[in-house]
Write a protein that holds these residues in place. Structure first.
Motif, PDB file in Angstrom:
ATOM      1  N   ILE A   1       0.805  -1.217   0.000  1.00 40.42           N
ATOM      2  CA  ILE A   1       0.000   0.000   0.000  1.00 40.42           C
ATOM      3  C   ILE A   1       0.844   1.275   0.000  1.00 40.42           C
ATOM      4  CG2 ILE A   1      -0.276   0.302   2.508  1.00 40.42           C
ATOM      5  CD1 ILE A   1      -3.077   0.398  -0.142  1.00 40.42           C
ATOM      6  N   GLU A   2       2.078   1.215   0.528  1.00 39.12           N
ATOM      7  CA  GLU A   2       2.938   2.391   0.571  1.00 39.12           C
ATOM      8  C   GLU A   2       3.828   2.502  -0.665  1.00 39.12           C
ATOM      9  OE1 GLU A   2       2.806   4.806   2.706  1.00 39.12           O
ATOM     10  OE2 GLU A   2       1.368   3.883   4.094  1.00 39.12           O
ATOM     11  N   SER A   3       3.775   1.521  -1.572  1.00 37.08           N
ATOM     12  CA  SER A   3       4.536   1.575  -2.817  1.00 37.08           C
ATOM     13  C   SER A   3       3.649   2.102  -3.936  1.00 37.08           C
ATOM     14  CB  SER A   3       5.077   0.189  -3.171  1.00 37.08           C
ATOM     15  OG  SER A   3       5.976  -0.280  -2.189  1.00 37.08           O
ATOM     16  N   ASN A   4       4.256   2.396  -5.091  1.00 33.84           N
ATOM     17  CA  ASN A   4       3.455   2.959  -6.171  1.00 33.84           C
ATOM     18  C   ASN A   4       2.859   1.866  -7.069  1.00 33.84           C
ATOM     19  OD1 ASN A   4       5.390   2.281  -8.232  1.00 33.84           O
ATOM     20  ND2 ASN A   4       6.563   4.119  -7.723  1.00 33.84           N
ATOM     21  N   VAL A   5       2.032   2.302  -8.000  1.00 32.92           N
ATOM     22  CA  VAL A   5       1.317   1.369  -8.883  1.00 32.92           C
ATOM     23  C   VAL A   5       2.306   0.560  -9.716  1.00 32.92           C
ATOM     24  CG1 VAL A   5      -0.299   1.212 -10.824  1.00 32.92           C
ATOM     25  CG2 VAL A   5      -0.726   2.846  -8.965  1.00 32.92           C
ATOM     26  N   GLN A   6       3.274   1.231 -10.285  1.00 35.55           N
ATOM     27  CA  GLN A   6       4.262   0.579 -11.148  1.00 35.55           C
ATOM     28  C   GLN A   6       5.000  -0.526 -10.410  1.00 35.55           C
ATOM     29  OE1 GLN A   6       6.710   3.234 -13.557  1.00 35.55           O
ATOM     30  NE2 GLN A   6       8.556   2.153 -12.903  1.00 35.55           N
ATOM     31  N   GLU A   7       5.450  -0.261  -9.207  1.00 33.07           N
ATOM     32  CA  GLU A   7       6.194  -1.253  -8.432  1.00 33.07           C
ATOM     33  C   GLU A   7       5.323  -2.459  -8.088  1.00 33.07           C
ATOM     34  OE1 GLU A   7       9.213   1.908  -6.195  1.00 33.07           O
ATOM     35  OE2 GLU A   7       7.239   1.432  -5.359  1.00 33.07           O
ATOM     36  N   ASN A   8       4.058  -2.213  -7.767  1.00 32.31           N
ATOM     37  CA  ASN A   8       3.154  -3.311  -7.449  1.00 32.31           C
ATOM     38  C   ASN A   8       2.894  -4.191  -8.665  1.00 32.31           C
ATOM     39  OD1 ASN A   8       1.574  -3.457  -4.633  1.00 32.31           O
ATOM     40  ND2 ASN A   8       2.209  -1.338  -4.983  1.00 32.31           N
ATOM     41  N   LEU A   9       2.693  -3.576  -9.822  1.00 28.92           N
ATOM     42  CA  LEU A   9       2.376  -4.343 -11.021  1.00 28.92           C
ATOM     43  C   LEU A   9       3.541  -5.231 -11.468  1.00 28.92           C
ATOM     44  CD1 LEU A   9       0.417  -1.677 -13.111  1.00 28.92           C
ATOM     45  CD2 LEU A   9      -0.505  -3.811 -12.203  1.00 28.92           C
ATOM     46  N   SER A  10       4.755  -4.818 -11.188  1.00 24.93           N
ATOM     47  CA  SER A  10       5.915  -5.579 -11.658  1.00 24.93           C
ATOM     48  C   SER A  10       6.423  -6.602 -10.648  1.00 24.93           C
ATOM     49  CB  SER A  10       7.063  -4.617 -12.000  1.00 24.93           C
ATOM     50  OG  SER A  10       7.550  -3.968 -10.833  1.00 24.93           O
ATOM     51  N   LEU A  11       5.927  -6.550  -9.409  1.00 18.77           N
ATOM     52  CA  LEU A  11       6.549  -7.310  -8.323  1.00 18.77           C
ATOM     53  C   LEU A  11       6.655  -8.817  -8.562  1.00 18.77           C
ATOM     54  CD1 LEU A  11       7.859  -6.870  -5.581  1.00 18.77           C
ATOM     55  CD2 LEU A  11       5.623  -7.184  -4.519  1.00 18.77           C
ATOM     56  N   PRO A  12       5.572  -9.537  -8.913  1.00 19.07           N
ATOM     57  CA  PRO A  12       5.704 -10.999  -9.051  1.00 19.07           C
ATOM     58  C   PRO A  12       6.606 -11.424 -10.209  1.00 19.07           C
ATOM     59  CG  PRO A  12       3.409 -10.346  -8.810  1.00 19.07           C
ATOM     60  CD  PRO A  12       4.194  -9.109  -9.099  1.00 19.07           C
TER      61      PRO A  12
ATOM     62  N   GLU B   1      10.029  -1.354 -16.951  1.00 23.51           N
ATOM     63  CA  GLU B   1       8.981  -1.514 -15.944  1.00 23.51           C
ATOM     64  C   GLU B   1       7.895  -0.464 -16.131  1.00 23.51           C
ATOM     65  OE1 GLU B   1       9.109  -2.058 -11.133  1.00 23.51           O
ATOM     66  OE2 GLU B   1       9.853  -0.164 -11.933  1.00 23.51           O
ATOM     67  N   HIS B   2       8.312   0.779 -16.422  1.00 17.11           N
ATOM     68  CA  HIS B   2       7.361   1.884 -16.600  1.00 17.11           C
ATOM     69  C   HIS B   2       6.477   1.651 -17.825  1.00 17.11           C
ATOM     70  CE1 HIS B   2       5.900   5.997 -16.114  1.00 17.11           C
ATOM     71  NE2 HIS B   2       6.082   6.180 -17.407  1.00 17.11           N
ATOM     72  N   GLN B   3       7.080   1.223 -18.928  1.00 16.43           N
ATOM     73  CA  GLN B   3       6.307   0.981 -20.149  1.00 16.43           C
ATOM     74  C   GLN B   3       5.297  -0.145 -19.953  1.00 16.43           C
ATOM     75  OE1 GLN B   3       6.227   2.786 -22.963  1.00 16.43           O
ATOM     76  NE2 GLN B   3       7.644   4.186 -21.935  1.00 16.43           N
ATOM     77  N   SER B   4       5.709  -1.189 -19.229  1.00 18.32           N
ATOM     78  CA  SER B   4       4.794  -2.297 -18.941  1.00 18.32           C
ATOM     79  C   SER B   4       3.633  -1.827 -18.071  1.00 18.32           C
ATOM     80  CB  SER B   4       5.552  -3.426 -18.240  1.00 18.32           C
ATOM     81  OG  SER B   4       4.671  -4.466 -17.865  1.00 18.32           O
ATOM     82  N   ALA B   5       3.944  -0.985 -17.085  1.00 23.59           N
ATOM     83  CA  ALA B   5       2.897  -0.472 -16.197  1.00 23.59           C
ATOM     84  C   ALA B   5       1.890   0.385 -16.958  1.00 23.59           C
ATOM     85  CB  ALA B   5       3.527   0.333 -15.065  1.00 23.59           C
ATOM     86  N   LEU B   6       2.383   1.240 -17.874  1.00 23.21           N
ATOM     87  CA  LEU B   6       1.484   2.072 -18.680  1.00 23.21           C
ATOM     88  C   LEU B   6       0.529   1.216 -19.500  1.00 23.21           C
ATOM     89  CD1 LEU B   6       3.902   4.865 -20.000  1.00 23.21           C
ATOM     90  CD2 LEU B   6       1.987   5.174 -18.421  1.00 23.21           C
ATOM     91  N   GLN B   7       1.062   0.149 -20.069  1.00 21.19           N
ATOM     92  CA  GLN B   7       0.236  -0.747 -20.880  1.00 21.19           C
ATOM     93  C   GLN B   7      -0.821  -1.443 -20.025  1.00 21.19           C
ATOM     94  OE1 GLN B   7       2.479  -3.563 -23.189  1.00 21.19           O
ATOM     95  NE2 GLN B   7       0.690  -4.794 -23.726  1.00 21.19           N
ATOM     96  N   GLN B   8      -0.415  -1.931 -18.845  1.00 17.02           N
ATOM     97  CA  GLN B   8      -1.368  -2.622 -17.974  1.00 17.02           C
ATOM     98  C   GLN B   8      -2.429  -1.677 -17.424  1.00 17.02           C
ATOM     99  OE1 GLN B   8       1.641  -4.985 -15.495  1.00 17.02           O
ATOM    100  NE2 GLN B   8      -0.114  -6.360 -15.632  1.00 17.02           N
TER     101      GLN B   8
END
Length: 513
Positions: A345-356, A372-379
């Motif tokens: 919850i204290e991390s950002n969206v991008q970090e959460n989406l890439s974690l696993p 990581e940023h480009q993948s997050a934008l797409q998701q």
């Protein structure tokens, strides 16, 4: 005079205007429901009223006096208490029930003298009795059930001499009986002249206990209704700004190949054994009332509780002694308590989406942030996540968008089986449709789906096959075409027929026979 009046309230996070000149009021002894899709501004309004956020503009009046909150203690001093949806954020897990219920006696300098443990336990017992609840006082809160934690928070709020209590999805972790207890307490609070703000996506509850409702959309309060004067269909249409048609189940073709099978998994928390299978592309629903053992079983399957038994994925036996083993074997799990164990919850969206799938973004031990940023934008685009930026903190997202991230973070990982535990808990009808779309899309890709829920109507919309749990065991199995809410409820109560007029009325209200 209204006890609480909000006039032209505004709040922004960077360039995003979250609240846009919102008007809102609560009368003494009134339950005022606050509705809106996730991201409509409800949570931000509540956080300003409870002192978590400061307003940017507008006026808050308490009994006609203008106030400005800079901290939760400011709101509490003016008589506003909150029972939060994510209960673990409001409790101290390694303290006892008695200590949590009486936290106000030792925090904030209210007592100049130490209070004896004996007296503190007596006070805690009295406070729990006011909310019609008994819990062992020496038990650590971390060992309590979700429903018990909810009632601890309520007992603390009632004991604070609050004049306004905010309830954020209070019945989500409660059984039918516990919900009745809560409503009984609410009626007593109304009789005492206490005003309540009630946030829920369950219209049946709102119709039962609320006098008025305010509907928010896109940061604005777009309508105020007397509860008895408006239909559920009109409320949903106002929330969305359009008519939403409830999805119906459509038969889907899926493989005869078994992608996942468990054989006599011993669930430590229930003391029972579970066996089941899922075919590639099949959505298998696990139905059960609160307390049936669904979450305990899901945790055991995912290796959280080091269960014993046999796991087979794509026909190959695997060892699942921990969540790490489960992920390596091809299992993904979206848990019930998303803020506690679904997202950081204290991390950002991008970090959460890439974690696993962090290894996909890592070279020589360094994370490729651009990739990581480009993948997050797409998701974010594909999942329909509403956020100001991939760098926005998770805690600033609405519940529905947090849930989309909780699901989306597994999509970069090559899993064969996806497990969902109460995936629509605390999210609105629009976000719920998005979650259904995501799950159906995964099934269409040949993934096996296990969907654990106490919302039987959801399974009738999405599940190909339904297993019903009661007391930690599977009591019935049926294809979607064979399922009715009456049959599900009968099996969920351990095979005891539900014959009450009240339940039949609920079925009629839901539009099912």
């Amino acid at each position: 005079m209204s006890y609480l009046q909000v006039q032209q309230l505004t709040k922004s996070f960077g360039p995003v205007n979250v609240l846009k000149q919102v008007d809102f009021s609560v009368e003494p002894g009134e339950v005022h429901a606050l509705l809106g899709v996730n991201g409509a501004g409800k949570s931000t309004l509540v956080k300003i009223l409870s002192g978590d956020y400061e307003k940017d503009g507008g006026t808050i009046l308490i009994e006609g006096e203008e106030v400005h909150f800079t901290s939760p203690s400011d709101a509490q001093e003016k008589g506003i208490a909150i029972v939060v949806q994510e209960v673990d954020t409001g409790l101290i897990p390694n303290l006892s029930v008695a200590e949590n219920v009486t936290l106000d006696l030792t925090v904030g300098g209210k007592n100049s003298r130490p209070i004896s443990w004996k007296k503190r336990k007596l006070i805690a017992e009295e406070r729990l009795a006011k909310v019609q609840t008994q819990i062992q006082l020496n038990r650590l809160v971390e060992d309590c059930t979700l429903s018990q934690k909810q009632m601890i928070l309520l007992a603390r709020a009632v004991a604070s001499d609050a004049k306004i209590i905010i309830f954020d999805e209070p019945t989500a972790p409660l059984s039918d009986q516990e919900t009745k207890q809560l409503f009984s307490v609410i009626e007593e609070l109304k009789a005492q002249g206490i005003g309540m703000i009630y946030i829920s996506h369950r219209m049946q509850e709102i119709k039962q206990i609320a006098e008025r409702m305010t509907i928010m959309r896109d940061g604005k309060a777009v309508a105020v209704y007397e509860t008895d004067s408006v239909s559920t269909e009109e409320v949903v249409k106002t929330m969305l700004g359009k008519q939403l048609h409830k999805a119906d189940y459509h038969h889907r073709d899926f493989s005869e190949e078994t992608v996942f099978e468990i054989d006599h998994i011993a669930v430590p928390e229930t003391g029972k054994q579970i066996s089941l299978s899922v075919r590639a592309g099949e959505i298998v629903g696990i139905a059960g009332l609160v307390g049936a053992g669904k979450s305990e079983t899901a945790n055991a399957i995912f290796g959280v509780t080091n269960a014993k038994g046999k796991w087979l994925i794509n026909g190959k036996e695997v060892k699942v002694k921990s969540p790490r083993h489960a992920v390596q074997a091809g299992l993904s799990f979206i848990p019930e308590e998303r803020r506690k164990s679904g997202v950081l919850i204290e991390s950002n969206v991008q970090e959460n989406l890439s974690l696993p799938a962090l290894k996909h973004f890592t070279t020589a031990g360094f994370i490729n942030r651009k990739k990581e940023h480009q993948s997050a934008l797409q998701q974010i685009q594909e999942l329909g996540i509403i956020t100001s930026s991939p760098k926005a903190l998770m805690k600033h997202l609405s519940g529905g968008n947090q849930q989309k991230v909780s699901i989306g973070k597994w999509l970069n990982h090559d899993s064969s089986v996806f497990m969902f535990d109460e995936p629509t808990k605390g999210i609105d009808v629009g976000a719920k449709n998005d979650v259904f779309r995501l799950i159906t899309h995964l099934a269409d890709q040949g993934k096996g789906i296990l969907y654990f829920t106490s919302e039987f109507d959801e399974l009738l919309q999405i599940a190909d096959r339904i297993l019903v749990m009661a007391d930690g065991e599977i009591t019935d199995e049926m294809l979607n075409q064979e399922a009715t809410e009456a049959r599900l409820m009968t099996a969920a109560t351990g095979g005891n027929a539900v014959e009450t007029a009240e339940y039949q009325q609920r079925l009629s209200a839901a539009g099912r026979s």
